[in-house]
Design a protein around this motif. Sequence first.
Motif, PDB file in Angstrom:
ATOM      1  N   VAL A  38       0.858  -1.182   0.000  1.00  0.00           N
ATOM      2  CA  VAL A  38       0.000   0.000   0.000  1.00  0.00           C
ATOM      3  C   VAL A  38       0.895   1.233   0.000  1.00  0.00           C
ATOM      4  O   VAL A  38       1.838   1.317   0.794  1.00  0.00           O
ATOM      5  CB  VAL A  38      -0.910   0.021   1.242  1.00  0.00           C
ATOM      6  N   VAL A  39       0.604   2.188  -0.870  1.00  0.00           N
ATOM      7  CA  VAL A  39       1.285   3.484  -0.834  1.00  0.00           C
ATOM      8  C   VAL A  39       0.361   4.506  -0.190  1.00  0.00           C
ATOM      9  O   VAL A  39      -0.805   4.628  -0.565  1.00  0.00           O
ATOM     10  CB  VAL A  39       1.674   3.977  -2.240  1.00  0.00           C
ATOM     11  N   THR A  40       0.866   5.219   0.797  1.00  0.00           N
ATOM     12  CA  THR A  40       0.157   6.377   1.341  1.00  0.00           C
ATOM     13  C   THR A  40       0.807   7.612   0.738  1.00  0.00           C
ATOM     14  O   THR A  40       2.000   7.849   0.914  1.00  0.00           O
ATOM     15  CB  THR A  40       0.236   6.408   2.874  1.00  0.00           C
ATOM     16  N   PHE A  41       0.009   8.386   0.030  1.00  0.00           N
ATOM     17  CA  PHE A  41       0.521   9.472  -0.797  1.00  0.00           C
ATOM     18  C   PHE A  41      -0.062  10.781  -0.289  1.00  0.00           C
ATOM     19  O   PHE A  41      -1.288  10.943  -0.250  1.00  0.00           O
ATOM     20  CB  PHE A  41       0.111   9.222  -2.252  1.00  0.00           C
ATOM     21  N   GLY A  42       0.806  11.719   0.112  1.00  0.00           N
ATOM     22  CA  GLY A  42       0.254  12.941   0.665  1.00  0.00           C
ATOM     23  C   GLY A  42       1.294  13.961   1.060  1.00  0.00           C
ATOM     24  O   GLY A  42       2.384  14.055   0.483  1.00  0.00           O
ATOM     25  N   ASP A  43       0.948  14.732   2.099  1.00  0.00           N
ATOM     26  CA  ASP A  43       1.768  15.860   2.541  1.00  0.00           C
ATOM     27  C   ASP A  43       2.344  15.572   3.923  1.00  0.00           C
ATOM     28  O   ASP A  43       2.646  14.429   4.249  1.00  0.00           O
ATOM     29  CB  ASP A  43       0.934  17.147   2.502  1.00  0.00           C
ATOM     30  N   SER A  44       2.493  16.620   4.753  1.00  0.00           N
ATOM     31  CA  SER A  44       3.136  16.434   6.058  1.00  0.00           C
ATOM     32  C   SER A  44       2.328  15.546   6.991  1.00  0.00           C
ATOM     33  O   SER A  44       2.885  14.930   7.916  1.00  0.00           O
ATOM     34  CB  SER A  44       3.376  17.791   6.721  1.00  0.00           C
ATOM     35  N   ILE A  45       1.027  15.451   6.781  1.00  0.00           N
ATOM     36  CA  ILE A  45       0.215  14.583   7.641  1.00  0.00           C
ATOM     37  C   ILE A  45       0.505  13.125   7.332  1.00  0.00           C
ATOM     38  O   ILE A  45       0.560  12.283   8.232  1.00  0.00           O
ATOM     39  CB  ILE A  45      -1.277  14.942   7.489  1.00  0.00           C
ATOM     40  N   THR A  46       0.736  12.792   6.078  1.00  0.00           N
ATOM     41  CA  THR A  46       1.209  11.458   5.736  1.00  0.00           C
ATOM     42  C   THR A  46       2.660  11.276   6.183  1.00  0.00           C
ATOM     43  O   THR A  46       3.045  10.210   6.682  1.00  0.00           O
ATOM     44  CB  THR A  46       1.080  11.226   4.227  1.00  0.00           C
TER      45      THR A  46
END
Length: 414
Positions: A206-214
């Motif tokens: 699984v890739v979690t793709f995002g910003d500083s929260i990720t």
Amino acid sequence: MRTLRALLALLLVLLPTTIATAGVNPPEPPGWSAAWTTSPHLPSKSFAPNWSQTGFANQTLRQVIRVAETGAAVRVRLTNRYGTTPLAVAGATIARSVADGGIRPESVRNLTVRLSPTFRIAPGADIATDPVALALAPMESVTITLYLAEPTGPATQHAQAIATTYRAEGDHRADPTADAFTETTQTWYYLAGVDVLNLVPRRRSVVTFGDSITDGVGSTTNADNRFPDELAERLAASGNPRAVLNQGIGGNRVTVDSDWLGESALRRFQRDVLDQPGVGTVIILEGTNDIGLSAGAPEMDEPAVPVSAEQLIAAHRSLIERARAKGLRVIGATLLPFQGSPYYSEEAEAKRDALNEWIRTSGAYDAVVDLAAALADPVDPRSLAPAFDSGDHLHPSDAGYHAMAAAVNLSDLR
């Protein structure tokens, strides 16, 4: 050791490949899969002091990461993606970690490229080291040590590692303790990923793709309490372990490139998600910074770039289409509340509401994880619940990241 590497290289050539069709994610066949990743970006000023702009010369870097996938052998992906001159690596090792920057001496493996212990990485390029025999367990910490004898110039980095990187003068690749490493920072340098070799079919990652929260900003340093870490732990506890890859960049935006907040989600999606080996699902949590930085941020030298909810929705649709074309399952995550942070205004809240409503109700995503609802203050849903707030009213606390992972329906992760 050379014989083992040659056999492994031959095995990789003979292993079957996967033909993925949209919406279908069969088990990954034997071969390489990513056990850990991070998203490199430009050497630049950062949220905290680091060494990316000055680079390194006759120095050793020791960096600790935690893998979430097991395998019979391991390789490290190094990157000079944003360098302007060749990166000379005078030596590199990988080893099992012990506390405070130490390593287990019996586990030290020299990393080579084409069997050479010294190698160069061209400007703009990534490389994978030769395989080494080091069977890793899920949730095991490993230490990657690089000796950089020649001046590197500005260094490709991942600024907010939420983990300690150690630096020493001279060559200390195999030191069992970190006594010589008298300087520290919380940034990773030249790392792109760690892959493991699986000799049997396995579950896709699984890739979690995002910003500083990720990325995990607001979580405890060196504790591996980021959202992807918590989700990997939950999967392992459920009896369905698999890698959960963290492809977050602090300050990242869906539609806007930045010298120090990373290339836009649209631009980096291919490299950071679609090109990762062994991926089956991507969770997209992006848009907060497009909204919050629409008015600009002079203290960060970020000009105003107004972004509408309609533009964000169109960008999300593009990411969904590209993921499906690669055969990935795509999960949309709603944007967390941020009242009380510098990002908040009535206009910003209206954009967040509009994007979240579209994510929840449009049916564009294969599944939705409603993080906004999971972390909202029951008294005022525009704010994070106090127990989940790291204190800046934007980033979750350790408890908040745990709640994010708990909100994911594991059956959605095919």
